[in-house]
Design an enzyme around this catalytic site. Sequence first.
Site, mmCIF file in Angstrom:
data_model
loop_
_atom_site.group_PDB
_atom_site.id
_atom_site.type_symbol
_atom_site.label_atom_id
_atom_site.label_comp_id
_atom_site.label_asym_id
_atom_site.label_seq_id
_atom_site.Cartn_x
_atom_site.Cartn_y
_atom_site.Cartn_z
ATOM 1 N N HIS A 50 0.875 -1.184 0.000
ATOM 2 C CA HIS A 50 0.000 0.000 0.000
ATOM 3 C C HIS A 50 0.906 1.227 0.000
ATOM 4 O O HIS A 50 1.359 1.666 1.066
ATOM 5 C CB HIS A 50 -0.907 0.001 1.234
ATOM 6 C CG HIS A 50 -1.828 -1.175 1.283
ATOM 7 N ND1 HIS A 50 -3.177 -1.064 1.048
ATOM 8 C CD2 HIS A 50 -1.600 -2.497 1.505
ATOM 9 C CE1 HIS A 50 -3.749 -2.275 1.128
ATOM 10 N NE2 HIS A 50 -2.799 -3.155 1.411
ATOM 11 N N HIS A 201 -8.479 -8.194 -1.416
ATOM 12 C CA HIS A 201 -8.090 -8.435 -0.025
ATOM 13 C C HIS A 201 -9.103 -9.451 0.484
ATOM 14 O O HIS A 201 -10.248 -9.092 0.777
ATOM 15 C CB HIS A 201 -8.162 -7.146 0.792
ATOM 16 C CG HIS A 201 -6.917 -6.332 0.716
ATOM 17 N ND1 HIS A 201 -6.484 -5.746 -0.436
ATOM 18 C CD2 HIS A 201 -5.997 -6.032 1.676
ATOM 19 C CE1 HIS A 201 -5.346 -5.123 -0.194
ATOM 20 N NE2 HIS A 201 -5.022 -5.274 1.079
HETATM 21 FE FE FE2 Z 1 -3.014 -5.283 1.994
#
Ligand code: FE2
Length: 407
Positions: A50, A201
Amino acid sequence: MIENAAEAQDIRVENGMITEIGNLTEKTGEEVTDLGRKLVLPPFIESHVHLDTCLTAGDPVWNMSGTLFEGIECWSKRKEKLNEADITERVRKIVRMYASNGVQFIRTHIDVTDPSLMAMKTMIRLRDELKDIMEIQIVAFPQEGILSYPNGKELLTEAVDMGADAVGAIPHFEFTREYSVESLNFALKLAADRGKLVDVHCDEIDDEASRGLETVAARALELGLYDKVTASHTTAMHSYNNAYVLRLMRLLKMSRINFVSNPLVNTHLQGRIDTYPKRRGVTRVKELLAEGLNVSFGNDDIFDPWYPMGNGGMRDAVFLGLHVCQMMGYEDIMNSYKLITHNAARTLSVTERYGIEVNKPAGFIVLDAENYYEALTENSVVLASYKDGRKIAENIPGEGKVFSASL
Ligand code: FE2
């Protein structure tokens, strides 16, 4: 030595492409670089990170408990300072760190549960600006859900149409099981319609009843997306009962989806509400690989509210992953570089232009070791990183000294 080859070989590079590999004779006027007998590997690939949150640990507050929930609290404070200049500065810094560690490809998840889509716009610009040094793939990641966040479907669609490379989802975070299934149906259909990749995710929770993965795999199969789809984390699979996994495995193999495991972050964040014994919270990497499924390793977070360490290198994810997945047999160790090279290239769908082969772009790295075993155990530095035949990074190893009369 190229990968696990028995003999040293030469690589001829012309116009950024590999044109010959073998025992070559120097042509007149050709520039020759002697790599000694050092290990040459294809470049490392970060298959899950991220970038919009990286390098923010301790700013403005440290996560004192180290938990996911306090991480979310810390991030909500940090989020107030988020702007284009801030993201640009941090992404440029971390890309530099990755490049110096031999990484040439990054798949980043960028939060799109933000009505301004500011981080997505910034990242799309940076993807282009940094392409000489790093190939960046962007996943439109709905951190707060697709159905559980206001206008979640519209924001995800807008981010994809803006130029994201892949569609994300977060089924275990949606309010209900019905929302979870619908969010996956929506995300995979969107990807199929727009010709995008998918990276979910998926079941990043210790709840053994979190079953997003079966829906991801079923839709990947039915929509014909197959290996364009990746399930990241799948930590609930650690806690599934074996009878269920036996049934699930058939579907997973039919679907041919990829898996990304993030051993550093998931051993740190999962199992937090267990007493003892505590679950490790890493998906069944060894079993997935044994069934012929594709698995790669990523860092997930680098020095942010959820993970307070990380340096842009891939070695630590492999090193810890081998321990925690009990993959310490000799063959497991020797093949483990594939978790951050070839397997990750399959996940990113870049295999046509990846690998040390004739007629492919000249991308490779040189490690300060004679073989991979040594590189892994000694945490060898990347001496040089070549992208399209051009040196984009180098490191000069320091010389350690020991003072003893008996050595
Ligand atoms: Fe992640």
